[in-house]
Write a protein that holds these residues in place. Structure first.
Motif, PDB file in Angstrom:
ATOM      1  N   ILE A 164     -59.612 -54.285 -91.788  1.00  0.00           N
ATOM      2  CA  ILE A 164     -59.346 -52.959 -92.592  1.00  0.00           C
ATOM      3  C   ILE A 164     -58.286 -52.149 -91.636  1.00  0.00           C
ATOM      4  O   ILE A 164     -57.489 -51.492 -92.091  1.00  0.00           O
ATOM      5  CB  ILE A 164     -60.458 -52.245 -93.194  1.00  0.00           C
ATOM      6  N   GLU A 165     -58.642 -52.089 -90.450  1.00  0.00           N
ATOM      7  CA  GLU A 165     -57.768 -51.413 -89.547  1.00  0.00           C
ATOM      8  C   GLU A 165     -56.178 -51.924 -89.534  1.00  0.00           C
ATOM      9  O   GLU A 165     -55.423 -51.135 -89.633  1.00  0.00           O
ATOM     10  CB  GLU A 165     -58.373 -51.239 -88.156  1.00  0.00           C
ATOM     11  N   GLY A 166     -56.139 -53.207 -89.566  1.00  0.00           N
ATOM     12  CA  GLY A 166     -54.866 -53.661 -89.458  1.00  0.00           C
ATOM     13  C   GLY A 166     -54.315 -54.022 -91.020  1.00  0.00           C
ATOM     14  O   GLY A 166     -53.223 -54.111 -91.160  1.00  0.00           O
ATOM     15  N   ALA A 167     -55.118 -54.137 -92.046  1.00  0.00           N
ATOM     16  CA  ALA A 167     -54.625 -54.221 -93.323  1.00  0.00           C
ATOM     17  C   ALA A 167     -55.596 -53.576 -94.309  1.00  0.00           C
ATOM     18  O   ALA A 167     -56.406 -54.007 -94.720  1.00  0.00           O
ATOM     19  CB  ALA A 167     -54.881 -55.936 -93.670  1.00  0.00           C
ATOM     20  N   PRO A 168     -55.284 -52.314 -94.258  1.00  0.00           N
ATOM     21  CA  PRO A 168     -56.197 -51.280 -95.114  1.00  0.00           C
ATOM     22  C   PRO A 168     -56.304 -51.439 -96.430  1.00  0.00           C
ATOM     23  O   PRO A 168     -57.242 -51.028 -97.320  1.00  0.00           O
ATOM     24  CB  PRO A 168     -55.468 -49.844 -94.878  1.00  0.00           C
ATOM     25  N   GLU A 169     -55.315 -52.369 -97.056  1.00  0.00           N
ATOM     26  CA  GLU A 169     -55.642 -52.820 -98.540  1.00  0.00           C
ATOM     27  C   GLU A 169     -56.013 -53.925 -99.031  1.00  0.00           C
ATOM     28  O   GLU A 169     -56.028 -54.630-100.029  1.00  0.00           O
ATOM     29  CB  GLU A 169     -54.255 -52.748 -99.198  1.00  0.00           C
ATOM     30  N   TYR A 170     -56.772 -54.535 -97.780  1.00  0.00           N
ATOM     31  CA  TYR A 170     -57.273 -55.948 -97.986  1.00  0.00           C
ATOM     32  C   TYR A 170     -58.605 -55.784 -98.664  1.00  0.00           C
ATOM     33  O   TYR A 170     -59.964 -55.239 -98.112  1.00  0.00           O
ATOM     34  CB  TYR A 170     -57.766 -56.448 -96.637  1.00  0.00           C
ATOM     35  N   ALA A 171     -58.710 -55.766-100.069  1.00  0.00           N
ATOM     36  CA  ALA A 171     -59.733 -55.295-101.160  1.00  0.00           C
ATOM     37  C   ALA A 171     -61.134 -56.049-100.567  1.00  0.00           C
ATOM     38  O   ALA A 171     -62.254 -55.547-100.449  1.00  0.00           O
ATOM     39  CB  ALA A 171     -59.417 -55.672-102.687  1.00  0.00           C
ATOM     40  N   ASN A 172     -61.002 -57.605-100.308  1.00  0.00           N
ATOM     41  CA  ASN A 172     -62.164 -58.177-100.116  1.00  0.00           C
ATOM     42  C   ASN A 172     -62.895 -57.972 -98.881  1.00  0.00           C
ATOM     43  O   ASN A 172     -64.323 -57.951 -98.668  1.00  0.00           O
ATOM     44  CB  ASN A 172     -61.826 -59.722-100.147  1.00  0.00           C
ATOM     45  N   ALA A 173     -62.237 -57.357 -97.913  1.00  0.00           N
ATOM     46  CA  ALA A 173     -62.752 -57.010 -96.753  1.00  0.00           C
ATOM     47  C   ALA A 173     -63.413 -55.597 -96.803  1.00  0.00           C
ATOM     48  O   ALA A 173     -64.610 -55.555 -96.342  1.00  0.00           O
ATOM     49  CB  ALA A 173     -61.552 -56.735 -95.501  1.00  0.00           C
ATOM     50  N   HIS A 174     -62.887 -54.915 -97.647  1.00  0.00           N
ATOM     51  CA  HIS A 174     -63.794 -53.512 -98.147  1.00  0.00           C
ATOM     52  C   HIS A 174     -65.025 -53.880 -98.790  1.00  0.00           C
ATOM     53  O   HIS A 174     -66.179 -53.437 -98.701  1.00  0.00           O
ATOM     54  CB  HIS A 174     -62.886 -52.669 -98.937  1.00  0.00           C
ATOM     55  N   PHE A 175     -65.126 -54.759 -99.586  1.00  0.00           N
ATOM     56  CA  PHE A 175     -66.251 -55.349-100.567  1.00  0.00           C
ATOM     57  C   PHE A 175     -67.102 -55.806 -99.656  1.00  0.00           C
ATOM     58  O   PHE A 175     -68.409 -55.486 -99.511  1.00  0.00           O
ATOM     59  CB  PHE A 175     -65.663 -56.133-101.683  1.00  0.00           C
ATOM     60  N   LEU A 176     -66.783 -56.677 -98.849  1.00  0.00           N
ATOM     61  CA  LEU A 176     -67.783 -57.312 -97.845  1.00  0.00           C
ATOM     62  C   LEU A 176     -68.462 -56.495 -97.018  1.00  0.00           C
ATOM     63  O   LEU A 176     -69.526 -56.493 -96.688  1.00  0.00           O
ATOM     64  CB  LEU A 176     -67.154 -58.567 -97.174  1.00  0.00           C
ATOM     65  N   LEU A 177     -67.430 -55.685 -96.197  1.00  0.00           N
ATOM     66  CA  LEU A 177     -67.985 -54.498 -95.415  1.00  0.00           C
ATOM     67  C   LEU A 177     -69.101 -53.876 -96.175  1.00  0.00           C
ATOM     68  O   LEU A 177     -70.165 -53.232 -95.634  1.00  0.00           O
ATOM     69  CB  LEU A 177     -67.018 -53.811 -94.786  1.00  0.00           C
ATOM     70  N   GLY A 178     -68.711 -53.350 -97.421  1.00  0.00           N
ATOM     71  CA  GLY A 178     -69.587 -52.339 -98.319  1.00  0.00           C
ATOM     72  C   GLY A 178     -71.018 -53.060 -98.444  1.00  0.00           C
ATOM     73  O   GLY A 178     -72.257 -52.571 -97.937  1.00  0.00           O
ATOM     74  N   MET A 179     -71.045 -54.526 -98.498  1.00  0.00           N
ATOM     75  CA  MET A 179     -72.148 -55.212 -98.790  1.00  0.00           C
ATOM     76  C   MET A 179     -72.882 -55.460 -97.551  1.00  0.00           C
ATOM     77  O   MET A 179     -74.024 -55.261 -97.250  1.00  0.00           O
ATOM     78  CB  MET A 179     -71.869 -56.628 -99.286  1.00  0.00           C
ATOM     79  N   ALA A 180     -72.023 -55.557 -96.283  1.00  0.00           N
ATOM     80  CA  ALA A 180     -72.905 -55.670 -95.080  1.00  0.00           C
ATOM     81  C   ALA A 180     -73.523 -54.115 -94.703  1.00  0.00           C
ATOM     82  O   ALA A 180     -74.645 -54.255 -94.198  1.00  0.00           O
ATOM     83  CB  ALA A 180     -71.761 -56.086 -94.189  1.00  0.00           C
ATOM     84  N   CYS A 181     -72.963 -53.198 -94.979  1.00  0.00           N
ATOM     85  CA  CYS A 181     -73.349 -51.829 -94.740  1.00  0.00           C
ATOM     86  C   CYS A 181     -74.781 -51.599 -95.541  1.00  0.00           C
ATOM     87  O   CYS A 181     -75.542 -50.937 -94.998  1.00  0.00           O
ATOM     88  CB  CYS A 181     -72.350 -50.690 -95.052  1.00  0.00           C
ATOM     89  N   VAL A 182     -74.898 -52.234 -96.702  1.00  0.00           N
ATOM     90  CA  VAL A 182     -76.123 -51.933 -97.471  1.00  0.00           C
ATOM     91  C   VAL A 182     -77.273 -52.749 -96.752  1.00  0.00           C
ATOM     92  O   VAL A 182     -78.166 -52.271 -96.438  1.00  0.00           O
ATOM     93  CB  VAL A 182     -75.989 -52.170 -98.927  1.00  0.00           C
ATOM     94  N   ASN A 183     -76.772 -53.915 -96.158  1.00  0.00           N
ATOM     95  CA  ASN A 183     -77.847 -54.470 -95.450  1.00  0.00           C
ATOM     96  C   ASN A 183     -78.239 -54.107 -94.104  1.00  0.00           C
ATOM     97  O   ASN A 183     -79.243 -54.195 -93.524  1.00  0.00           O
ATOM     98  CB  ASN A 183     -77.473 -56.022 -95.248  1.00  0.00           C
ATOM     99  N   LEU A 184     -77.273 -53.295 -93.678  1.00  0.00           N
ATOM    100  CA  LEU A 184     -77.585 -52.415 -92.340  1.00  0.00           C
ATOM    101  C   LEU A 184     -78.112 -51.099 -92.630  1.00  0.00           C
ATOM    102  O   LEU A 184     -78.209 -50.273 -91.550  1.00  0.00           O
ATOM    103  CB  LEU A 184     -76.303 -52.503 -91.434  1.00  0.00           C
TER     104      LEU A 184
END
Length: 170
Positions: A116-136
């Motif tokens: 996301i730092e290198g590609a802020p508009e990478y939608a799937n990375a935001h989604f997966l990070l959101g899902m990882a965050c809920v698990n964390l």
């Protein structure tokens, strides 16, 4: 835009300079644009036999071998491509997906943040990070990244899931 003319020009260049990696490199790249996989393989392998460290050909050769059904050679060039492009968002994302699928949310988290730092508009990375965050149990981060996913891809493949998660954690 004239790929057929470009192919002919590239073939002439390889005839004039059969020992010149640049001629084969050009032929390979034009052939890849045209999806002439046989010429990609011929030109790419010839260019690499002259100039072995030309990493700009690894992706084209990976795709050509994949299209021709040669899984072994495709995998070989995929590994070379990854090694030559370790910070490409797509490569980092795929590494994070592998970790996420293994349940290693803590390992996926920093890699997704780099994507996301290198590609802020990478939608799937935001989604997966959101899902990882809920698990964390990083609920504020989950909300932020699922919200970003929905901003970028309001009708994306994961939009329903993102909305449901945000609603569940209101």
């Amino acid at each position: 835009g004239d790929l057929d003319g470009a192919i002919e020009g590239a073939k002439k260049a390889t005839e004039l300079g059969p020992d010149k990696a640049g001629a084969w490199d050009m032929a390979t790249k034009v052939a890849a644009a045209k999806k002439d996989w046989d010429l990609v393989i011929e030109g790419g392998e010839k260019a690499l036999s002259i100039e072995a460290d030309n990493s700009s050909l690894f992706g084209a050769l990976m795709e050509a071998y994949k299209a021709k059904g040669n899984k072994e050679k495709s995998a070989e060039y995929e590994q070379k491509f990854i090694a030559a492009n370790p910070d490409k968002p797509e490569i980092l994302y795929n590494q994070a997906v592998d970790l996420y699928n293994k349940g290693d949310f803590k390992g996926a988290d920093p890699i997704l943040r780099r994507v996301i730092e290198g590609a802020p508009e990478y939608a799937n990375a935001h989604f997966l990070l959101g899902m990882a965050c809920v698990n964390l149990n990083k609920i504020p981060d989950m909300k932020k990244h699922l919200g970003e996913y929905l901003r970028i891809e309001p009708n994306g493949k994961e939009a329903v899931t993102a909305k449901e998660m945000l609603e569940a954690f209101k």
